[in-house]
Motif scaffolding. Structure first.
Motif, PDB file in Angstrom:
ATOM      1  N   ASP A 201      51.000  69.497  17.993  1.00 41.81           N
ATOM      2  CA  ASP A 201      50.270  70.768  17.958  1.00 41.81           C
ATOM      3  C   ASP A 201      49.133  70.808  16.939  1.00 41.81           C
ATOM      4  O   ASP A 201      48.748  71.884  16.473  1.00 41.81           O
ATOM      5  CB  ASP A 201      51.229  71.947  17.713  1.00 41.81           C
ATOM      6  N   HIS A 202      48.614  69.639  16.582  1.00 40.04           N
ATOM      7  CA  HIS A 202      47.467  69.583  15.668  1.00 40.04           C
ATOM      8  C   HIS A 202      46.464  68.531  16.140  1.00 40.04           C
ATOM      9  O   HIS A 202      46.849  67.446  16.581  1.00 40.04           O
ATOM     10  CB  HIS A 202      47.897  69.224  14.241  1.00 40.04           C
ATOM     11  N   LEU A 203      45.199  68.879  16.013  1.00 37.41           N
ATOM     12  CA  LEU A 203      44.128  67.909  16.147  1.00 37.41           C
ATOM     13  C   LEU A 203      43.853  67.326  14.765  1.00 37.41           C
ATOM     14  O   LEU A 203      44.337  67.855  13.752  1.00 37.41           O
ATOM     15  CB  LEU A 203      42.854  68.585  16.673  1.00 37.41           C
ATOM     16  N   MET A 204      43.064  66.252  14.717  1.00 35.40           N
ATOM     17  CA  MET A 204      42.695  65.647  13.441  1.00 35.40           C
ATOM     18  C   MET A 204      41.181  65.599  13.329  1.00 35.40           C
ATOM     19  O   MET A 204      40.520  65.012  14.187  1.00 35.40           O
ATOM     20  CB  MET A 204      43.238  64.222  13.353  1.00 35.40           C
ATOM     21  N   LEU A 205      40.662  66.217  12.292  1.00 32.41           N
ATOM     22  CA  LEU A 205      39.233  66.083  11.985  1.00 32.41           C
ATOM     23  C   LEU A 205      39.119  64.952  10.975  1.00 32.41           C
ATOM     24  O   LEU A 205      39.441  65.119   9.795  1.00 32.41           O
ATOM     25  CB  LEU A 205      38.661  67.384  11.412  1.00 32.41           C
ATOM     26  N   ILE A 206      38.684  63.781  11.471  1.00 35.36           N
ATOM     27  CA  ILE A 206      38.636  62.591  10.624  1.00 35.36           C
ATOM     28  C   ILE A 206      37.213  62.389  10.128  1.00 35.36           C
ATOM     29  O   ILE A 206      36.265  62.359  10.913  1.00 35.36           O
ATOM     30  CB  ILE A 206      39.093  61.339  11.393  1.00 35.36           C
ATOM     31  N   ASP A 207      37.088  62.266   8.815  1.00 29.44           N
ATOM     32  CA  ASP A 207      35.818  61.902   8.189  1.00 29.44           C
ATOM     33  C   ASP A 207      35.785  60.378   8.137  1.00 29.44           C
ATOM     34  O   ASP A 207      36.515  59.763   7.347  1.00 29.44           O
ATOM     35  CB  ASP A 207      35.742  62.507   6.784  1.00 29.44           C
ATOM     36  N   CYS A 208      34.968  59.775   8.982  1.00 30.96           N
ATOM     37  CA  CYS A 208      34.985  58.316   9.109  1.00 30.96           C
ATOM     38  C   CYS A 208      34.292  57.620   7.949  1.00 30.96           C
ATOM     39  O   CYS A 208      34.377  56.395   7.833  1.00 30.96           O
ATOM     40  CB  CYS A 208      34.361  57.904  10.446  1.00 30.96           C
ATOM     41  N   ARG A 209      33.629  58.372   7.085  1.00 28.34           N
ATOM     42  CA  ARG A 209      33.026  57.774   5.897  1.00 28.34           C
ATOM     43  C   ARG A 209      34.048  57.711   4.765  1.00 28.34           C
ATOM     44  O   ARG A 209      34.253  56.664   4.161  1.00 28.34           O
ATOM     45  CB  ARG A 209      31.795  58.562   5.452  1.00 28.34           C
ATOM     46  N   SER A 210      34.723  58.836   4.501  1.00 29.59           N
ATOM     47  CA  SER A 210      35.683  58.868   3.396  1.00 29.59           C
ATOM     48  C   SER A 210      37.067  58.383   3.811  1.00 29.59           C
ATOM     49  O   SER A 210      37.916  58.140   2.968  1.00 29.59           O
ATOM     50  CB  SER A 210      35.801  60.300   2.858  1.00 29.59           C
ATOM     51  N   GLN A 211      37.287  58.278   5.117  1.00 32.64           N
ATOM     52  CA  GLN A 211      38.587  57.907   5.682  1.00 32.64           C
ATOM     53  C   GLN A 211      39.673  58.913   5.286  1.00 32.64           C
ATOM     54  O   GLN A 211      40.836  58.569   5.116  1.00 32.64           O
ATOM     55  CB  GLN A 211      38.978  56.481   5.273  1.00 32.64           C
ATOM     56  N   GLN A 212      39.256  60.163   5.187  1.00 32.81           N
ATOM     57  CA  GLN A 212      40.185  61.271   4.970  1.00 32.81           C
ATOM     58  C   GLN A 212      40.212  62.124   6.245  1.00 32.81           C
ATOM     59  O   GLN A 212      39.284  62.067   7.051  1.00 32.81           O
ATOM     60  CB  GLN A 212      39.730  62.138   3.788  1.00 32.81           C
ATOM     61  N   TYR A 213      41.263  62.916   6.385  1.00 32.37           N
ATOM     62  CA  TYR A 213      41.302  63.773   7.562  1.00 32.37           C
ATOM     63  C   TYR A 213      41.934  65.120   7.225  1.00 32.37           C
ATOM     64  O   TYR A 213      42.707  65.246   6.272  1.00 32.37           O
ATOM     65  CB  TYR A 213      42.080  63.104   8.709  1.00 32.37           C
ATOM     66  N   ASP A 214      41.547  66.121   7.996  1.00 39.16           N
ATOM     67  CA  ASP A 214      42.165  67.441   7.939  1.00 39.16           C
ATOM     68  C   ASP A 214      42.849  67.701   9.266  1.00 39.16           C
ATOM     69  O   ASP A 214      42.329  67.320  10.325  1.00 39.16           O
ATOM     70  CB  ASP A 214      41.103  68.540   7.729  1.00 39.16           C
ATOM     71  N   THR A 215      43.990  68.362   9.216  1.00 41.53           N
ATOM     72  CA  THR A 215      44.613  68.775  10.472  1.00 41.53           C
ATOM     73  C   THR A 215      43.983  70.085  10.925  1.00 41.53           C
ATOM     74  O   THR A 215      43.630  70.943  10.109  1.00 41.53           O
ATOM     75  CB  THR A 215      46.135  68.969  10.306  1.00 41.53           C
ATOM     76  N   VAL A 216      43.803  70.204  12.222  1.00 31.35           N
ATOM     77  CA  VAL A 216      43.245  71.415  12.823  1.00 31.35           C
ATOM     78  C   VAL A 216      44.280  71.956  13.793  1.00 31.35           C
ATOM     79  O   VAL A 216      44.579  71.312  14.800  1.00 31.35           O
ATOM     80  CB  VAL A 216      41.927  71.114  13.571  1.00 31.35           C
TER      81      VAL A 216
END
Length: 406
Positions: A201-216
């Motif tokens: 039940d979550h998408l992932m907003l992945i920052d491909c530069r920092s290799q960090q992600y937030d759940t959406v």
């Protein structure tokens, strides 16, 4: 997040349960003993943010309810230099070298496993000989990351067999390296990240530069993600993929920047005289797609389905016209979805994956799914002579052990 238990499994896990049972039975039939460990890793679909994972952009994928499952047990002969692995889908067996291979020695699907095992060996983690059976219900060749699911399932299995648990980020990067070095595909981080970090039940907003992600959060009761496989694959994608990367790199150099994150659409337009027509269009896609992905994540958080739909259609147009990775069949599927429209329950649609065939991804209201699938299938078939394959999914749990090693 705990990847090693099945407590968080989504309730719609019947397909996974069936696959696990089939692979488990096949292992016992093949090797005359029960499996001691069973690992699973999902494929993924990207909702928006295409061809920008290798351009320092943002991507918005989710793990799908389609998995690679591996059942295994240590080999009786502890001195054996290989793992014996059987694929139920392909009905063939291969021997995986267990040393620190520097490059693929296998020419078949075994090279993905070989790359993962080599990644562990490089870190001084010796993988013991084992027997395994692999099964998958991730559609192959549809741009849904069946190879990443295989790599991540293998890594999750090896963690258990060696009693060495990697940091999730480390595991995703190890699997990405396996794809680079052993399969020769210079992929970005999205596929392996999605398979490792997926949450129900979550998408992932992945920052491909920092290799960090937030759940959406996918706060969308009554809305599902419909994945439609065009069942067409134009055999261009290998060379074309590398060509797109090269064109993007050339454009970035001409813009005198070292990351696309510092480039605005105005910068691209101002530099249009120094860019070739192709470089201009590639640059325009990268910059606008990064912006669309950030906007889409906010729209998902706000449950603003009109905005999400418009961004998905705009993404497809950019991939079709500026990045030139779509094809007639994908355009046809998106066009049909657009014509069905919100009154028929379709909120948005776009091609997904590398392109030149493969799948589209659409947001569809649950009550409308049967009719939308029927309309898409019949109209696409009439236009192309090809029958598409459709399935719906909610965001799924990432890599995990179904049965930890005893």
């Amino acid at each position: 997040m705990n990847h090693s238990t099945s407590a968080s499994l989504p309730t719609s896990s019947n397909l996974l349960t069936e696959l696990r049972d089939r692979v488990d039975r096949e292992f016992q039939a093949k090797f005359s003993r029960p499996a001691t460990v069973i690992a699973a890793a999902p494929g993924r679909v990207n909702l928006i943010g295409e061809h920008i994972d290798y351009n320092d952009g943002f991507v918005l994928p989710m793990a799908i309810e389609r998995y690679v499952v591996i059942a295994a047990a240590p080999a009786a002969d502890a001195s054996r230099p290989t793992a014996t692995v059987y694929s139920t889908n392909l009905q063939e067996t291969t021997q995986i070298p267990l040393g620190n291979s520097q490059a693929a020695t296998l020419g078949n699907w075994g090279r993905y496993l070989e790359g993962v095992v080599a990644g562990f060996a490089e870190q001084g983690i010796q993988v013991p000989p084992f027997d395994a059976v692999i099964g998958s219900n991730v559609p192959h060749g549809g741009g849904l990351s069946s190879s990443a699911a295989l790599e991540v399932a293998t890594a999750t299995l090896v963690e258990s067999l060696t009693d060495h648990t990697l940091e999730p980020l480390q595991k995703a990067l190890l699997c990405q390296q396996a794809e680079h070095r052993f399969a020769g595909v210079p992929c970005g981080i999205m596929d392996q990240f999605s398979s490792v970090f997926g949450q129900a039940d979550h998408l992932m907003l992945i920052d491909c530069r920092s290799q960090q992600y937030d759940t959406v959060p996918f706060d969308a009761d009554g809305i599902s993600v419909l994945i439609t496989n065009s069942n067409v694959k134009h055999e261009l994608s290998g060379g074309e993929y590398a060509a797109r990367r090269n064109e993007c790199d050339q454009a970035l150099r001409k813009l005198n920047q070292n990351t696309w994150r510092n480039v605005s659409l105005e910068d691209v337009q101002n530099a249009s005289s120094s860019l070739s027509d192709i470089e201009l269009r590639r640059a325009r896609h990268v910059v606008t797609e990064i912006a669309r992905t950030i906007q889409a994540a906010e729209a998902f958080r706000d449950s603003d389905w009109d905005a999400v739909g418009q961004l998905m259609y705009a993404s497809h147009e950019s991939l079709r016209d500026d990045f030139e990775v779509s094809c007639r069949e994908l355009d046809q599927l998106v066009e049909i979805a657009s014509e069905l429209g919100t009154e028929s329950g379709v909120l948005g649609s776009r091609m997904t994956g590398g392109g030149f065939g493969g799948c589209t991804v659409s947001l569809v209201r649950d009550h409308a799914l049967p009719e939308v699938i029927q309309s898409l299938t019949s109209r696409y078939q009439s236009a192309t002579g090809v029958t598409p394959s459709c399935f719906s999914s909610r965001p799924a749990l990432g890599a995990h052990l179904i049965q930890p090693h005893a």
